[in-house]
Design a protein around this motif. Structure first.
Motif, PDB file in Angstrom:
ATOM      1  N   ARG A 221       0.844  -1.191   0.000  1.00 25.62           N
ATOM      2  CA  ARG A 221       0.000   0.000   0.000  1.00 25.62           C
ATOM      3  C   ARG A 221       0.881   1.242   0.000  1.00 25.62           C
ATOM      4  O   ARG A 221       1.914   1.285   0.663  1.00 25.62           O
ATOM      5  CB  ARG A 221      -0.901   0.025   1.232  1.00 25.62           C
ATOM      6  N   GLN A 222       0.451   2.237  -0.715  1.00 22.63           N
ATOM      7  CA  GLN A 222       1.177   3.501  -0.784  1.00 22.63           C
ATOM      8  C   GLN A 222       1.400   4.022   0.626  1.00 22.63           C
ATOM      9  O   GLN A 222       0.492   4.020   1.461  1.00 22.63           O
ATOM     10  CB  GLN A 222       0.370   4.506  -1.599  1.00 22.63           C
TER      11      GLN A 222
ATOM     12  N   SER B 223       1.909   5.323  -5.744  1.00 22.16           N
ATOM     13  CA  SER B 223       1.207   4.126  -6.203  1.00 22.16           C
ATOM     14  C   SER B 223       1.661   3.793  -7.622  1.00 22.16           C
ATOM     15  O   SER B 223       2.213   4.633  -8.325  1.00 22.16           O
ATOM     16  CB  SER B 223      -0.310   4.354  -6.163  1.00 22.16           C
TER      17      SER B 223
ATOM     18  N   ALA C 250      -2.925   2.591  -4.370  1.00 22.05           N
ATOM     19  CA  ALA C 250      -3.077   3.980  -3.937  1.00 22.05           C
ATOM     20  C   ALA C 250      -3.695   4.017  -2.553  1.00 22.05           C
ATOM     21  O   ALA C 250      -4.598   3.241  -2.230  1.00 22.05           O
ATOM     22  CB  ALA C 250      -3.943   4.755  -4.919  1.00 22.05           C
ATOM     23  N   ARG C 251      -3.204   4.897  -1.757  1.00 20.52           N
ATOM     24  CA  ARG C 251      -3.716   5.053  -0.402  1.00 20.52           C
ATOM     25  C   ARG C 251      -5.013   5.853  -0.459  1.00 20.52           C
ATOM     26  O   ARG C 251      -5.086   6.888  -1.107  1.00 20.52           O
ATOM     27  CB  ARG C 251      -2.680   5.776   0.444  1.00 20.52           C
TER      28      ARG C 251
END
Length: 187
Positions: free
Chosen positions: A71-72, A136, A161-162
């Motif tokens: 995860r970002q 990301s 992407a977070r």
């Protein structure tokens, strides 16, 4: 009685200083983290690592796992084990960067390179690399020892992407490659 050459006398006086300097270098504090930002992130602080992912490489020119979900914003510590009889390395980068670097390595096979996004692992050994994925996207990792990349020794890192409700797991947790893949598939 023979006279000692003045150069030998001078060297004899310097030897203790060289030995002392070598001993200090062996106990010097570790270097500071690089602050250089790359398209795929920055060098991570091992103390801030969210997960530890073990990556195994061998002389079949493969990495296990070949795909790593992230995860970002996460900082991941990679323990990179070489179970082969040849030198291997793990280099993180964009597909274009790795292809260019592999071409350079083919042209200059003895070229020394050392960056925070790579580890060189001798046969039977393990090394650690910690990386913070700030962006990301799809990135790769590869062995750029001449011939290894061309033989397919590469893998993929998918950085999701977070989102506002997604927070990286707490620091200090450990994830096996299989658990990381299951966790990523569930999201």
């Amino acid at each position: 009685m023979r006279r000692l050459h003045p150069l030998l006398l001078a060297l004899a006086g310097v030897a203790p200083l060289i030995a002392h300097a070598h001993d200090e270098a062996r106990h010097a504090p570790s270097p500071t983290l690089s602050t250089h930002a790359y398209a795929f992130g920055v060098q991570g602080d091992p103390k801030a690592s969210a997960h530890t992912v073990t990556v195994v490489m061998d002389d079949r020119m493969r990495f296990t796992p070949a795909s790593i979900p992230v995860r970002q914003g996460e900082t991941i510590s990679f323990v990179v084990r070489n179970e082969g009889k040849l030198l291997h390395e793990l280099v993180i980068g964009t597909p274009a960067d790795l292809a260019r670097h592999a071409e350079t390595m083919r042209k200059h096979p003895g070229m020394a390179h050392d960056e925070p996004f790579m580890v060189h692992v001798k046969p039977g050994a393990a090394e650690r690399l910690t990386w913070r994925f700030t962006k990301s996207g799809r990135f790769e990792f590869a062995c750029l020892v001449p011939g290894h990349y061309e033989a397919g020794m590469k893998g993929m890192i998918a950085v999701a992407a977070r989102t506002d409700d997604a927070t990286p797991p707490s620091a200090g947790s450990s994830t096996s490659p299989a658990a990381a893949a299951r966790s990523h598939a569930a999201h």
